[in-house]
Write an enzyme that holds these catalytic residues in place. Structure first.
Site, mmCIF file in Angstrom:
data_model
loop_
_atom_site.group_PDB
_atom_site.id
_atom_site.type_symbol
_atom_site.label_atom_id
_atom_site.label_comp_id
_atom_site.label_asym_id
_atom_site.label_seq_id
_atom_site.Cartn_x
_atom_site.Cartn_y
_atom_site.Cartn_z
ATOM 1 N N PRO A 271 -8.799 -25.772 -21.957
ATOM 2 C CA PRO A 271 -8.246 -24.361 -21.333
ATOM 3 C C PRO A 271 -9.510 -23.231 -21.269
ATOM 4 C CG PRO A 271 -7.237 -25.133 -23.596
ATOM 5 C CD PRO A 271 -8.119 -26.004 -23.147
ATOM 6 N N GLU B 267 -6.712 -29.508 -30.886
ATOM 7 C CA GLU B 267 -7.120 -28.348 -30.726
ATOM 8 C C GLU B 267 -8.509 -28.435 -30.042
ATOM 9 O OE1 GLU B 267 -6.841 -25.169 -31.710
ATOM 10 O OE2 GLU B 267 -4.970 -26.051 -32.058
ATOM 11 N N ARG C 279 -3.439 -34.715 -1.709
ATOM 12 C CA ARG C 279 -2.774 -34.286 -0.530
ATOM 13 C C ARG C 279 -3.684 -33.510 0.709
ATOM 14 N NH1 ARG C 279 -1.836 -29.244 -0.106
ATOM 15 N NH2 ARG C 279 0.161 -29.521 1.206
ATOM 16 N N ASP D 46 -8.707 -26.633 9.409
ATOM 17 C CA ASP D 46 -7.827 -25.551 9.478
ATOM 18 C C ASP D 46 -8.254 -24.356 8.403
ATOM 19 O OD1 ASP D 46 -4.662 -27.047 7.962
ATOM 20 O OD2 ASP D 46 -6.846 -26.508 7.060
HETATM 21 C C1 9D3 Z 1 -3.011 -22.803 -29.370
HETATM 22 C C2 9D3 Z 1 -4.024 -23.844 -29.473
HETATM 23 N N1 9D3 Z 1 -5.211 -22.859 -29.163
HETATM 24 C C3 9D3 Z 1 -5.917 -22.133 -30.218
HETATM 25 C C4 9D3 Z 1 -6.840 -21.051 -29.770
HETATM 26 C C5 9D3 Z 1 -6.459 -23.524 -28.307
HETATM 27 C C6 9D3 Z 1 -5.604 -24.844 -27.468
HETATM 28 C C7 9D3 Z 1 -6.227 -26.046 -27.464
HETATM 29 C C8 9D3 Z 1 -5.757 -27.170 -26.839
HETATM 30 C C9 9D3 Z 1 -4.740 -24.508 -26.642
HETATM 31 C C10 9D3 Z 1 -4.322 -25.526 -25.724
HETATM 32 C C11 9D3 Z 1 -4.699 -26.732 -25.728
HETATM 33 C C12 9D3 Z 1 -4.301 -28.097 -24.807
HETATM 34 N N2 9D3 Z 1 -4.573 -27.572 -23.606
HETATM 35 C C13 9D3 Z 1 -5.218 -28.441 -22.678
HETATM 36 O O1 9D3 Z 1 -5.769 -29.347 -23.092
HETATM 37 C C14 9D3 Z 1 -5.365 -27.903 -21.435
HETATM 38 C C15 9D3 Z 1 -4.845 -26.627 -20.747
HETATM 39 C C16 9D3 Z 1 -3.873 -25.506 -21.216
HETATM 40 O O2 9D3 Z 1 -3.588 -25.553 -22.219
HETATM 41 N N3 9D3 Z 1 -3.797 -24.697 -19.956
HETATM 42 C C17 9D3 Z 1 -4.237 -24.896 -18.794
HETATM 43 N N4 9D3 Z 1 -5.122 -25.713 -18.521
HETATM 44 C C18 9D3 Z 1 -5.397 -26.535 -19.343
HETATM 45 S S1 9D3 Z 1 -6.171 -27.826 -18.983
HETATM 46 C C19 9D3 Z 1 -6.215 -28.785 -20.555
#
Ligand code: 9D3
Length: 258
Positions: free
Chosen positions: A90, A117, A155, A170
């Site tokens: 994230p 986490e 793709r 393109d």
């Molecule tokens: C609710 C947990 N959060 C606390 C602030 C942090 C959190 C940790 C791990 C939120 C999501 C995750 C797991 N997500 C991913 O590993 C992830 C992800 C995503 O949640 N949204 C968009 N792209 C990605 S890429 C990896």
């Protein structure tokens, strides 16, 4: 190109590898995807991949050792290859069409799918070349994002969609972050098929008129209007013709009259 996916849920990828574009790209030799079960890179009896966070707090964190070992095993298969090592997280840069285009030129890409986490920061700092997110919404891990990244990249490989030339040709005159694939950054116009009338719901007359210039204008206007209403951020990056600008101006003044 080859993807190496590091995950604690290798079975998750079965359905996407057995259907559609990724399956075809693999069958035709354009793409290779190897799944690596992170637990196979542990050395304790319980195949432990996670541990509690230093400093306290909720949840668990991926330990660094299995992830390092997995990437090093992949690297040792072809030490001369230039590896992209991507952590799906994230905290990553947003995956865009431009990022997919960049990755489509890579020879070998390692995808690390986080869970819980997160992943020990030493992985992000010392092993990873790119950290990528697919958008501002909460998922449970990096597996779906890894599948999204692979499909959007594969793709674009020459030959995968039937077009033997690179799809890059393109993307002329398109600003960074966009591409002709996303209609020069505009949202698509509406589409209709038969029947021309369905439960009193009619297809716009212009599409049945056979007047190709009128149809072209209508489609362009609908695309401009939808983009202006829903994604004005995209409109700012798109090259607009005089015709486009004057249509948008008339749209805006009509809106102000309401
Ligand atoms: C609710 C947990 N959060 C606390 C602030 C942090 C959190 C940790 C791990 C939120 C999501 C995750 C797991 N997500 C991913 O590993 C992830 C992800 C995503 O949640 N949204 C968009 N792209 C990605 S890429 C990896």
């Amino acid at each position: 190109m080859k993807f190496d996916v590091i995950t604690i849920f290798p079975d998750f990828f079965a359905s996407i590898l057995e259907h559609g574009l990724l399956k075809r790209a693999m069958a035709s030799g354009h793409a290779e995807i190897e799944l690596h079960d992170l637990r196979e890179y542990t050395d304790d009896k319980h195949h432990t991949v996670d541990d509690r966070p230093f400093g306290g707090g909720p949840g668990m964190v991926f330990k660094p050792e299995p992830v390092f070992r997995a990437v090093e095993a992949i690297r040792s298969e072809a030490p001369e290859q230039n590896l992209r090592v991507i952590l799906l997280s994230p905290q990553g840069h947003l995956l865009t069409q431009a990022v997919a285009e960049d990755l489509s030129h890579a020879e070998r890409v390692v995808l690390i799918c986080g869970r819980y986490e997160g992943v020990d920061e030493r992985v992000a700092q010392n092993l990873v070349t790119d950290e990528i997110s697919i958008g501002d919404f909460v998922l449970s891990g990096g597996e779906l994002p890894a599948a999204v990244l692979m499909e959007s990249t594969v793709r674009l490989l020459p030959g995968v969609l039937g077009n033997e030339e690179s799809s890059e040709q393109d993307s002329f005159a398109v600003p960074a972050g966009a591409s002709a694939e996303v209609r020069h950054g505009l949202l698509d116009c509406p589409h209709y098929t038969r029947p021309a009338e369905f439960r009193d719901l009619k297809v716009p007359d212009v599409l049945l008129s056979g007047d190709h210039e009128k149809i072209r204008q209508w489609r362009r206007q609908r695309a401009l209007e939808k983009t202006w209403r829903r994604r004005p951020d995209l409109l700012a990056q798109v090259p607009l013709s005089e015709e486009d600008r004057s249509w948008l101006e008339s749209l805006k003044s009509a809106e102000e009259q309401r």
